[in-house]
Design a protein around this motif. Structure first.
Motif, PDB file in Angstrom:
ATOM      1  N   GLU A   1     -65.897  38.797  -6.140  1.00  0.00           N
ATOM      2  CA  GLU A   1     -65.834  40.148  -6.683  1.00  0.00           C
ATOM      3  C   GLU A   1     -64.715  40.895  -5.977  1.00  0.00           C
ATOM      4  O   GLU A   1     -64.474  40.667  -4.780  1.00  0.00           O
TER       5      GLU A   1
ATOM      6  N   HIS B   1     -74.796  37.848 -10.241  1.00  0.00           N
ATOM      7  CA  HIS B   1     -73.344  38.000 -10.084  1.00  0.00           C
ATOM      8  C   HIS B   1     -73.080  38.642  -8.722  1.00  0.00           C
ATOM      9  O   HIS B   1     -74.027  39.056  -8.036  1.00  0.00           O
TER      10      HIS B   1
ATOM     11  N   SER C   1     -71.428  41.363  -8.418  1.00  0.00           N
ATOM     12  CA  SER C   1     -71.214  42.800  -8.642  1.00  0.00           C
ATOM     13  C   SER C   1     -72.170  43.714  -7.858  1.00  0.00           C
ATOM     14  O   SER C   1     -71.782  44.837  -7.533  1.00  0.00           O
TER      15      SER C   1
ATOM     16  N   GLN D   1     -68.811  33.256  -7.199  1.00  0.00           N
ATOM     17  CA  GLN D   1     -67.898  34.258  -7.754  1.00  0.00           C
ATOM     18  C   GLN D   1     -67.170  34.957  -6.617  1.00  0.00           C
ATOM     19  O   GLN D   1     -67.644  34.958  -5.476  1.00  0.00           O
TER      20      GLN D   1
ATOM     21  N   ARG E   1     -78.092  31.605 -11.986  1.00  0.00           N
ATOM     22  CA  ARG E   1     -78.543  31.881 -13.349  1.00  0.00           C
ATOM     23  C   ARG E   1     -79.352  30.700 -13.849  1.00  0.00           C
ATOM     24  O   ARG E   1     -79.104  29.566 -13.456  1.00  0.00           O
TER      25      ARG E   1
END
Ligand code: DAH
Length: 363
Positions: A232, A177, A179, A230, A216
Motif C-alpha cells: 500500500e 487488503h 488499505s 500487497q 481472502r
C-alpha cells in the motif's frame, strides 16, 4: 570347493579371510596378511601346494583345480583391498598438501531472502528517496479499520463471509487488503499532541508504504491464493492532485522496470478514492506486441489508486478542506509473476529450492 578336503587350520583361515582383509587398516598390515595366505614359504597356499604334491595321481586334477580357485579368491581379495588402501593414502596425502590454515573455512550453505520479500524490499528502496517510510498494521484487523474507515458501504460484497475470513469469537477478521493501514496511520497522525498540533501539521504531510500479507477466501489455483501480499502507498499533503499520483507512479515504475517503462491509467472504482483508477504498465515481457502474460493486449494491470476520498480523511479526524492526498495498492505476487515469467503463483509458496534459486529475474 569342499572345505572338508582342506587341513582344518587352512579351512579356518579361509573362513576368517574376509574379516581379516577388512581389518587391514594400512598397507603394512595387508602385506603381512598377503604373506600368510599366498607367500612363497610357510603360507596357506604353500601348504596346499605341498598337499597337492603328495596327493595320489588320480586326485591331483580335482585338488589342483580346487586349490587354484581358492588362491584366486585370496589374490583378488588382496588386490582389491590394496587398491582401496592406496586410494585412501593418496587422498590423505593430497588433503595434507592442500590444507592451508590461512584459507577461510568452507561455509555452510546460507539462506536467502524469499523472492517476494526481495521485491517488496526493492519497492521500498524505490520510494525511500521520495521521502516514504514503512508503516505496518496487524493482519488480524477490525471491521472498523478494514471496511468502515475506508468508506466501504455496509452492503459491499467484500464484507460477506464468503469472501472474508472472520474470527469466531472476537470482532476481528483477517485483513483483505493493506488499505486498513491507511486508516490506522491517518487516525494516529490526526491525534493532537501536547502542543495543540497534530503529527500531520507538525510534519506538513506524510508519505509511507505498507507492505504485508492479506487474506481472502479464494481457492488455490495458478493465479489465486487465500494468502498473498500487497504494498500500500499513501501520501497526504496540501493541494495534492492526480498529477502527483501519476508522476510518482510513473517514476516508480521506471525505477522498477527500467527507464523505458510506460504506464497508463484507466478510470476505476474503489470506495476509498475519488477519482479512482487502475494503472497498467506496458508489458515488460513482450514490450507491448502481445504475449501470454499480457493476454495479447500489450498491457498488464498492476495496481489500484486514486485521490483519497474526503470521507476517509473526515472519518479519521482530518479536515479534507485542508488536506488531500493519494493512495495506491499493488499486488506483489502478480508483479513478481510478471517480472520472473512465473506462470503459477503456487511456486512462490512451495519452498522448492530449485525454483527459488532460479529467481534471477527478481534480483
Ligand atoms: N485495496 C485495494 C484492493 O485490495 C487496492 C487499492 C485500490 C488500494 C485503490 C488503494 C487504492 O490504496 O487507492 O484491491
Amino acid at each position: 570347493m569342499d572345505l572338508a578336503l582342506l587341513p582344518p587350520e587352512v579351512a579356518q583361515a579361509h573362513g576368517s579371510f574376509p574379516a581379516a582383509l577388512a581389518a587391514c587398516a594400512d598397507l603394512d598390515g595387508l602385506m603381512r596378511l598377503k604373506g600368510a595366505f599366498v607367500g612363497r614359504e610357510g603360507s596357506h597356499a604353500a601348504r596346499l601346494m605341498e598337499l597337492l604334491k603328495a596327493a595320489p595321481k588320480e586326485e591331483k586334477r580335482d585338488l589342483g583345480a580346487a586349490i587354484n580357485t581358492l588362491k584366486n579368491v585370496w589374490e583378488e581379495g588382496l588386490k582389491g583391498r590394496q587398491a582401496e588402501l592406496e586410494a585412501a593414502r593418496k587422498q590423505a596425502a593430497a588433503l595434507g598438501n592442500a590444507w592451508d590454515p590461512d584459507l577461510p573455512a568452507p561455509c555452510p550453505p546460507t539462506g536467502a531472502l524469499h523472492p517476494l520479500t526481495r521485491l517488496m524490499d526493492r519497492l521500498v528502496d524505490v520510494f525511500r528517496p521520495l521521502g516514504y517510510h514503512v508503516e505496518e498494521g496487524p493482519e488480524a484487523e477490525t471491521e472498523a479499520h478494514n471496511f468502515d474507515g475506508l468508506n466501504i458501504p455496509e452492503d459491499h460484497p467484500a464484507r460477506g463471509s464468503a469472501d472474508t475470513f472472520y474470527f469466531k469469537e472476537q470482532a476481528l477478521l483477517l485483513r483483505t487488503h493493506t488499505s486498513p493501514v491507511q486508516v490506522r496511520v491517518l487516525q494516529r497522525i490526526a491525534a493532537v499532541g501536547p502542543d495543540g498540533l497534530s503529527e500531520l501539521e507538525r510534519a506538513g504531510g506524510i508519505r509511507f508504504l505498507a507492505p504485508g500479507r492479506v487474506y481472502r477466501k479464494d481457492e488455490i489455483d495458478p493465479t489465486h491464493s487465500p494468502m498473498f501480499h500487497q504494498v500500500e502507498g499513501m501520501l497526504v499533503g496540501k493541494g495534492i492532485g492526480m498529477h502527483h499520483l501519476k508522476g510518482t507512479l510513473a517514476y516508480a515504475m521506471k525505477a522498477l522496470f527500467g527507464p523505458g517503462a510506460e504506464v497508463r491509467f484507466r478510470p476505476s472504482y474503489f470506495p476509498f478514492v475519488e477519482p479512482g483508477a487502475e494503472m497498467d504498465v506496458r508489458c515488460p515481457l513482450c514490450g507491448g506486441s502481445g504475449c501470454r502474460v499480457c493476454k495479447g493486449s500489450g498491457w498488464v494491470e498492476l495496481l489500484g489508486a486514486g485521490l483519497i476520498h474526503p470521507n476517509v480523511l473526515r472519518l479519521a479526524g482530518i479536515d479534507p478542506e485542508v488536506w488531500s492526498g493519494f493512495a495506491f495498492g499493488m499486488g506483489v505476487e502478480r508483479t513478481a509473476m510478471m517480472v520472473s515469467q512465473t506462470p503459477d503463483l503456487r511456486l512462490f509458496f512451495e519452498n522448492d529450492q530449485r525454483f527459488l534459486k532460479t529467481m534471477g529475474g527478481l534480483d
